[in-house]
Design a protein around this motif. Structure first.
Motif, PDB file in Angstrom:
ATOM      1  N   ASN A   4       0.823  -1.138   0.008  1.00 53.26           N
ATOM      2  CA  ASN A   4      -0.033   0.075   0.164  1.00 53.26           C
ATOM      3  C   ASN A   4       0.780   1.148  -0.020  1.00 53.26           C
ATOM      4  O   ASN A   4       2.015   1.131   0.035  1.00 53.26           O
ATOM      5  N   ARG A  51      -1.015  -0.241 -10.513  1.00 58.93           N
ATOM      6  CA  ARG A  51      -2.105   0.156  -9.675  1.00 58.93           C
ATOM      7  C   ARG A  51      -1.574   0.704  -8.550  1.00 58.93           C
ATOM      8  O   ARG A  51      -2.096   1.840  -8.049  1.00 58.93           O
ATOM      9  N   ILE A  54       0.709  -6.105  -3.592  1.00 65.86           N
ATOM     10  CA  ILE A  54      -0.653  -5.299  -3.448  1.00 65.86           C
ATOM     11  C   ILE A  54      -1.579  -6.553  -3.677  1.00 65.86           C
ATOM     12  O   ILE A  54      -2.988  -6.399  -3.245  1.00 65.86           O
ATOM     13  N   ASN A  66      -3.919  -7.001  -0.583  1.00 56.44           N
ATOM     14  CA  ASN A  66      -5.386  -6.105  -0.479  1.00 56.44           C
ATOM     15  C   ASN A  66      -6.453  -6.830  -1.316  1.00 56.44           C
ATOM     16  O   ASN A  66      -7.444  -6.837  -0.647  1.00 56.44           O
ATOM     17  N   TYR A  67      -6.093  -7.595  -2.301  1.00 57.25           N
ATOM     18  CA  TYR A  67      -7.055  -8.366  -3.165  1.00 57.25           C
ATOM     19  C   TYR A  67      -7.616  -9.228  -2.487  1.00 57.25           C
ATOM     20  O   TYR A  67      -8.830  -9.595  -2.523  1.00 57.25           O
ATOM     21  N   LEU A  86      -7.691  -9.627   0.899  1.00 60.77           N
ATOM     22  CA  LEU A  86      -8.586  -9.217   1.933  1.00 60.77           C
ATOM     23  C   LEU A  86      -9.668  -8.407   1.707  1.00 60.77           C
ATOM     24  O   LEU A  86     -10.878  -8.561   2.468  1.00 60.77           O
ATOM     25  N   GLU A  87      -9.906  -7.889   0.401  1.00 68.01           N
ATOM     26  CA  GLU A  87     -11.072  -7.482   0.070  1.00 68.01           C
ATOM     27  C   GLU A  87     -12.224  -8.427  -0.094  1.00 68.01           C
ATOM     28  O   GLU A  87     -13.384  -8.252  -0.088  1.00 68.01           O
ATOM     29  N   ASN A  88     -11.654  -9.707  -0.168  1.00 67.88           N
ATOM     30  CA  ASN A  88     -12.711 -11.077  -0.198  1.00 67.88           C
ATOM     31  C   ASN A  88     -13.297 -11.390   0.970  1.00 67.88           C
ATOM     32  O   ASN A  88     -14.250 -12.181   1.106  1.00 67.88           O
ATOM     33  N   SER A 145     -11.963  -7.930   6.543  1.00 73.74           N
ATOM     34  CA  SER A 145     -10.620  -8.333   6.210  1.00 73.74           C
ATOM     35  C   SER A 145      -9.974  -9.292   7.226  1.00 73.74           C
ATOM     36  O   SER A 145      -8.696  -9.285   7.191  1.00 73.74           O
ATOM     37  N   PRO A 188      -9.384  -7.809  -7.428  1.00 75.50           N
ATOM     38  CA  PRO A 188     -10.229  -8.742  -6.486  1.00 75.50           C
ATOM     39  C   PRO A 188     -10.815  -9.901  -6.983  1.00 75.50           C
ATOM     40  O   PRO A 188     -11.365 -10.760  -6.436  1.00 75.50           O
ATOM     41  N   ASP A 189     -11.528  -9.556  -8.260  1.00 73.06           N
ATOM     42  CA  ASP A 189     -12.276 -10.576  -8.909  1.00 73.06           C
ATOM     43  C   ASP A 189     -11.601 -11.990  -9.447  1.00 73.06           C
ATOM     44  O   ASP A 189     -12.087 -13.038  -9.150  1.00 73.06           O
ATOM     45  N   ALA A 239     -10.874 -13.710  -6.166  1.00 77.00           N
ATOM     46  CA  ALA A 239     -12.089 -14.179  -5.599  1.00 77.00           C
ATOM     47  C   ALA A 239     -12.341 -15.722  -6.388  1.00 77.00           C
ATOM     48  O   ALA A 239     -12.643 -16.511  -5.623  1.00 77.00           O
TER      49      ALA A 239
END
Lengths: 193, 536
Positions: free
Chosen positions: B138, B167, B243, B246-247, B249-251, B255, B324-325, B328
């Protein structure tokens, strides 16, 4: 609170000015924010998008997941459609109706607006015309922000404060123009939601 | 605590300043450009007189940074991933010379090729050079790593790579600044032969570098940037690089991931953490932005044959950036896709700006080249590369900085006459001059168009290091001054330009045509700045 916003447009249209005002408002509210921008080649007239996330909780990803955006805010009608897979089932689409035609195969504008009209929740606004009426077509992005403001979980006065801070160095007349644009956009959305 | 809303690249610029850096050396390249621009506009950098002017290319940038390190001060070189190919000779050897003052190479990779010719993963360069690589997850870590990386470089005696991807480079978030560290004093290396890579010395220093690897491994396992985060469900262990964390934890709500996770932000790969993950879990999923570096490493690493999932086995896409997709889906979670994109939506690729001088040059070239047919124009990296697309379709190559002149020469050597090169002013300064010398030395029958907009435009209008020098460089390299011709690319000069192209294509030897008109974006920025200053 949480607002996940897709900002869309064409390189050079200045969508980052919208992001800057929202970012400033979020910062003043001590909210968490992540904002992924498009820099580089696409800024030369290509499709550009910014993922803007504001929340009172820490935010993990810089990118919004598909099907979860609360709002698509687009300053160009065809670009508003490009990101529909990101829109949540309850999300709003707010778009300027003025096409930016810099490709030979730009679709029929009526068809583009018809696609927008199929959505369950949208605001289609001639932001250029409204900006002209309040004083300058260059304020159309703030008209757009105003039109989207009912769907963003921030107090309207905080957006006004954001404009004051962002445009301060350009002088009082520019601040007032952009405030008027913001309010005119808000007023249109409230009548046309 | 005051939070500053910074892009990842800006966080690195601020971190480097606060870390006691005395000089930044860089050539513009997306997504790395704004690190140097941020430093150029920073008041503390000005007060400290931190070096912050652009270099001619990434190799000169890196070597100059190494020279500053030799003199005992802290320096950073910044570039995009393909820029490191240009600087690779200096970079790889600098791991053997080692450093004196702390040296950070910040390299910004561009997976998905948003603005690049490839998506190479710079971590492989770091591994190749056998130095520590930092990969922030981050903006705050980006700041911290830039600030503390100099000390890590001085502690280990080798350069440190700070690797980011698009990103993080171009995403903004809150960053808390820490104390500003003092700059180093001028101090020569204690060993006067440290930087002399004669074979006898290089062999000794190389053994030294190999000897440091154990230390680097230990530093990775104890690094605050690497974490073993335990989870209850041991059916899967997850490795997240940069990063990708983060993707992941987004799921998960709040978190909290149920599986054990190793977060890697410092390399070499932390072996102890990996062994623990392998011992604890049935399968391992690797999430990394870029090539499957960790995944390949783990596949050969664990004796018990733990299944490794990632980009190589199809759990994740083999190419492109993560999101993040993708993560996932790799976790077996359902992704709700919103409304499909209506079929009427057309692609909108980038294009030359209205009024751009490159357009006038291409219009004139196309008129003359129509007589010879397509397929004989070699070009380069810059806005003018967009001349490959309709409506121009003028150029036939774009490979690397400077390759237009040399490829045109090679094609001419093969008998393709006329052969034409199109290169920008800044790219010419970056890597075109040596190719021009080759062409002059053999009197190659090529026509070189240096489309001069007096700036590095694609990256936002930075100063071009050849500004005001192009004719004298060409003449100095040995081009006949009668065949160095300058014209203003405007519609009203179209006929004159056509005539000029026709004459120079007919000339049997090296000719240089310089259509010169300031980039219209830069010109309008300059005019806005003048009027703003006039209003205050």
């Amino acid at each position: 609170m949480k607002s996940d916003i897709i900002l869309a447009g064409v390189g050079g249209q200045g969508i980052l000015s919208i992001a800057a005002v929202l970012g400033m408002a979020a910062l003043k509210e001590n909210l968490h924010l992540k904002q992924a921008e498009t820099h580089g080649m696409s800024q030369r007239g290509g499709a550009v998008v910014s993922h803007l996330r504001i929340s009172d909780q820490p935010i993990a990803s810089d990118l919004i997941q598909l099907g979860t955006a609360d709002l698509i805010l687009s300053v160009e009608p065809m670009e508003s459609l490009r990101y529909l897979p990101f829109l949540s089932a309850k999300g709003y689409l707010v778009t300027n109706t003025n096409p930016f035609i810099n490709i030979p195969n730009y679709p029929d504008v009526e068809q583009v607006l018809a696609e927008v009209g199929k959505l369950p929740r949208f605001v289609a606004i001639d932001a250029d015309q409204i900006a002209k009426e309040v004083g300058n077509v260059r304020a159309s992005n703030m008209v757009m922000l105003g039109a989207a403001s009912p769907f963003i979980d921030l107090e309207f006065s905080k957006l006004e404060d954001g404009i004051r801070t962002i445009f301060e160095r350009k002088g009082e007349a520019i601040v007032e123009l952009n405030l008027a644009a913001l309010r005119a956009g808000r007023s249109f959305a409230e009548k046309n939601m | 605590m005051q939070k500053n809303l910074l892009l990842g690249v800006e966080a690195i610029g601020q971190g480097a300043i606060d870390g006691g850096m005395s000089g930044v050396y860089a050539y513009p390249g997306t997504p790395s450009t704004e690190i140097t621009e941020y430093i150029q506009e920073n008041p503390l950098a000005e007060e400290r007189n931190i070096h912050r002017k652009w270099s001619a290319n990434e190799k000169t940038a890196y070597e100059t940074a190494l020279g500053m390190s030799y003199a005992g001060k802290r320096a950073m070189a910044c570039m995009k991933h393909v820029g490191l190919n240009v600087a690779a000779d200096a970079f790889i050897n600098s791991s053997i010379t080692g450093v004196n003052g702390g040296l950070i190479l910040t390299v910004a990779d561009d997976p998905s090729m948003h603005s690049s010719q490839n998506e190479q993963d710079s971590r492989f360069y770091g591994q190749f050079a056998m130095i520590p690589v930092l990969e922030p997850s981050n903006q705050q870590e980006a700041y911290d790593m830039a600030r503390e990386g100099f000390a890590l470089s001085e502690e280990t005696g080798v350069p440190v790579m700070l690797r980011i991807t698009t990103r993080l480079a171009h995403s903004r978030s809150g960053v808390v600044r820490k104390d500003v560290l003092p700059e180093n004093e001028l101090l020569l290396p204690t060993d006067p032969l440290q930087f002399v890579l004669l074979p006898g010395i290089a062999r000794r220093r190389y053994k030294g570098l190999l000897g440091k690897q154990q230390l680097l491994n230990e530093l990775s396992d104890s690094s605050k940037y690497n974490q073993y985060i335990d989870g209850k469900e041991k059916s899967l262990g997850i490795v997240c690089c940069g990063i990708a964390y983060n993707y992941l934890l987004e799921n998960y709500k709040d978190s909290v991931c149920p599986y054990p996770v190793v977060k890697i932000s410092q390399y070499p790969i932390p072996e102890k953490m990996m062994k623990k993950l392998d011992a604890d879990c049935d399968e391992i999923l690797v999430l990394e932005e870029g090539y499957p570096l960790v995944e390949e490493h783990l596949k050969g690493f664990f004796a018990k044959g733990t299944p490794i999932k990632g980009r190589l086995d199809g759990t994740l896409p083999r190419d492109g950036e993560l999101n993040p997709d993708h993560v996932a889906k790799a976790l077996g979670r359902e992704v709700y896709e919103g409304i499909p994109v209506p079929s009427i939506v057309a692609n909108r690729p980038p294009a030359l700006c209205q009024g751009c001088g490159h357009m006038d040059a291409y219009n004139a070239m196309n008129e003359v080249l129509a007589e010879f047919g397509r397929g004989r124009v070699f070009s380069d990296i810059g806005c003018y590369t967009l001349g490959a697309l309709p409506p121009f379709e003028t150029i036939n190559s774009c490979v690397d900085m400077g390759a237009s002149i040399t490829m045109a020469k090679g094609a001419a050597d093969a008998g393709l006459i006329p052969a034409v090169a199109v290169i920008g002013d800044s790219t010419f300064a970056h890597s075109g001059i040596t190719g021009l010398l080759d062409a002059v030395n053999e009197n190659a029958n090529i026509t070189i168009v240096i489309s001069d907009n007096e700036s590095v435009s694609m990256t936002g209008g930075q100063d071009s290091s050849a500004y005001g020098k192009i004719e004298s460089i060409c003449a100095g390299v040995g081009v006949d001054p009668d065949h160095i011709r300058v014209i203003v690319p405007l519609k009203k000069n179209h006929e004159e330009m056509v005539k000029m192209f026709r004459e120079e294509l007919a000339y049997e030897g090296v000719s240089v045509i310089i259509p010169r008109r300031e980039c219209i974006q830069r010109a309008s920025r300059r005019k806005r700045n003048i009027s703003r200053q006039a209003n205050h």
